[in-house]
Design a protein around this motif. Structure first.
Motif, PDB file in Angstrom:
ATOM      1  N   LYS A  26     -86.987  52.438-109.904  1.00 29.08           N
ATOM      2  CA  LYS A  26     -87.135  52.404-111.362  1.00 29.08           C
ATOM      3  C   LYS A  26     -86.212  51.410-112.045  1.00 29.08           C
ATOM      4  CE  LYS A  26     -88.668  57.200-111.559  1.00 29.08           C
ATOM      5  NZ  LYS A  26     -88.368  58.559-111.950  1.00 29.08           N
ATOM      6  N   CYS A  27     -85.241  50.858-111.319  1.00 28.28           N
ATOM      7  CA  CYS A  27     -84.255  49.948-111.918  1.00 28.28           C
ATOM      8  C   CYS A  27     -84.559  48.495-111.576  1.00 28.28           C
ATOM      9  CB  CYS A  27     -82.854  50.281-111.406  1.00 28.28           C
ATOM     10  SG  CYS A  27     -82.153  51.753-112.111  1.00 28.28           S
ATOM     11  N   SER A  28     -84.232  47.638-112.513  1.00 24.93           N
ATOM     12  CA  SER A  28     -84.344  46.201-112.267  1.00 24.93           C
ATOM     13  C   SER A  28     -83.149  45.757-111.420  1.00 24.93           C
ATOM     14  CB  SER A  28     -84.350  45.448-113.592  1.00 24.93           C
ATOM     15  OG  SER A  28     -83.074  45.532-114.202  1.00 24.93           O
ATOM     16  N   ALA A  29     -83.242  44.535-110.908  1.00 27.60           N
ATOM     17  CA  ALA A  29     -82.139  43.980-110.119  1.00 27.60           C
ATOM     18  C   ALA A  29     -80.865  43.910-110.947  1.00 27.60           C
ATOM     19  CB  ALA A  29     -82.519  42.600-109.590  1.00 27.60           C
ATOM     20  N   GLN A  30     -80.990  43.535-112.209  1.00 28.93           N
ATOM     21  CA  GLN A  30     -79.803  43.436-113.075  1.00 28.93           C
ATOM     22  C   GLN A  30     -79.171  44.803-113.310  1.00 28.93           C
ATOM     23  OE1 GLN A  30     -78.702  40.871-112.775  1.00 28.93           O
ATOM     24  NE2 GLN A  30     -79.288  39.252-114.169  1.00 28.93           N
ATOM     25  N   GLU A  31     -79.979  45.835-113.444  1.00 25.16           N
ATOM     26  CA  GLU A  31     -79.416  47.191-113.619  1.00 25.16           C
ATOM     27  C   GLU A  31     -78.677  47.629-112.363  1.00 25.16           C
ATOM     28  OE1 GLU A  31     -82.234  49.643-116.605  1.00 25.16           O
ATOM     29  OE2 GLU A  31     -83.215  48.906-114.787  1.00 25.16           O
ATOM     30  N   ILE A  32     -79.227  47.304-111.208  1.00 27.28           N
ATOM     31  CA  ILE A  32     -78.571  47.674-109.953  1.00 27.28           C
ATOM     32  C   ILE A  32     -77.249  46.925-109.818  1.00 27.28           C
ATOM     33  CG2 ILE A  32     -78.770  47.611-107.433  1.00 27.28           C
ATOM     34  CD1 ILE A  32     -81.791  48.189-107.852  1.00 27.28           C
ATOM     35  N   VAL A  33     -77.244  45.658-110.204  1.00 25.89           N
ATOM     36  CA  VAL A  33     -75.994  44.885-110.190  1.00 25.89           C
ATOM     37  C   VAL A  33     -74.977  45.517-111.141  1.00 25.89           C
ATOM     38  CG1 VAL A  33     -74.960  42.665-110.819  1.00 25.89           C
ATOM     39  CG2 VAL A  33     -77.027  42.729-109.420  1.00 25.89           C
ATOM     40  N   SER A  34     -75.436  45.993-112.295  1.00 26.41           N
ATOM     41  CA  SER A  34     -74.495  46.630-113.233  1.00 26.41           C
ATOM     42  C   SER A  34     -73.974  47.962-112.687  1.00 26.41           C
ATOM     43  CB  SER A  34     -75.122  46.810-114.613  1.00 26.41           C
ATOM     44  OG  SER A  34     -76.073  47.838-114.609  1.00 26.41           O
ATOM     45  N   ILE A  35     -74.778  48.674-111.905  1.00 24.81           N
ATOM     46  CA  ILE A  35     -74.304  49.907-111.270  1.00 24.81           C
ATOM     47  C   ILE A  35     -73.199  49.565-110.264  1.00 24.81           C
ATOM     48  CG2 ILE A  35     -74.901  51.821-109.729  1.00 24.81           C
ATOM     49  CD1 ILE A  35     -77.744  51.723-110.983  1.00 24.81           C
ATOM     50  N   ILE A  36     -73.414  48.505-109.496  1.00 20.13           N
ATOM     51  CA  ILE A  36     -72.423  48.085-108.502  1.00 20.13           C
ATOM     52  C   ILE A  36     -71.122  47.677-109.183  1.00 20.13           C
ATOM     53  CG2 ILE A  36     -71.884  46.348-106.746  1.00 20.13           C
ATOM     54  CD1 ILE A  36     -74.918  46.328-106.121  1.00 20.13           C
ATOM     55  N   ASP A  37     -71.228  47.001-110.308  1.00 23.35           N
ATOM     56  CA  ASP A  37     -70.077  46.620-111.121  1.00 23.35           C
ATOM     57  C   ASP A  37     -68.977  45.932-110.298  1.00 23.35           C
ATOM     58  OD1 ASP A  37     -68.678  46.380-113.527  1.00 23.35           O
ATOM     59  OD2 ASP A  37     -67.615  48.265-113.198  1.00 23.35           O
TER      60      ASP A  37
END
Length: 187
Positions: A121-132
């Protein structure tokens, strides 16, 4: 033993008093609702449940609108263990994900990255923001070549300039897992 018994009696007494002053208690959409006298502040919880009880509730949810309401509300819970349980739940909705994406707790972000529903459900950018920019969270993506392939360019953009040998090794591992997956698909 005596302290435990007196504590149990006190809880029972308080429950009887609450029942007598508030009226009948019913369960509605996963939340306790009571017939409460005028002037009661509805923003405050009627009955407090500990984190273990809330974890059990999250794990026991069945698909439906009640699950959506419970997960959304518990995604804002102050205990990171409860938020992590929400993040792990396969019934997680987009609204609950949106509340958890920017969570500061490592356990919550790790649980999000391990949940296939969240990743789909998440975009690549959202996943990158989760990784932080956290190498430990980046490592958790190496087990999933599909996700790694889908978002490798976004990850490379963020992590390519890292001088951390662990991050460099992880990026090589990600690239190799993507290539291995391509070889298996092409075989």
């Amino acid at each position: 033993p005596r302290l435990r018994t007196s504590s149990r009696r006190l809880r029972r007494r308080r429950a009887r008093e609450a029942s007598a002053s508030c009226g009948a208690i019913e369960c509605l959409a996963g939340f306790l609702k009571t017939a409460i006298p005028a002037g009661f502040d509805a923003a405050k919880p009627v009955i407090r449940l500990d984190a273990d009880a809330l974890d059990y509730i999250v794990d026991s949810l069945e698909d439906g609108p009640a699950a959506d309401a419970v997960l959304q509300r518990l995604a804002e819970h102050p205990a990171s263990s409860v938020r992590a349980s929400v993040a792990q739940n396969s019934l997680i909705t987009r609204r609950a994900i949106d509340k958890l994406v920017a969570d500061k707790a490592y356990s919550v972000r790790s649980a999000l990255l391990e949940n296939e529903e969240v990743l789909s459900k998440c975009s690549a950018q959202e996943i990158v923001s989760i990784i932080d920019k956290d190498p430990g969270l980046l490592q958790s993506l190496t087990w999933n070549p599909f996700v790694a392939q889908r978002m490798y360019s976004a990850l490379e953009e963020v992590f390519r300039s890292s001088e951390d040998p662990f991050v460099q090794e992880l990026m090589i591992d990600l690239q190799e897992s993507i290539e291995d997956e391509r070889d298996v698909d092409g075989f």
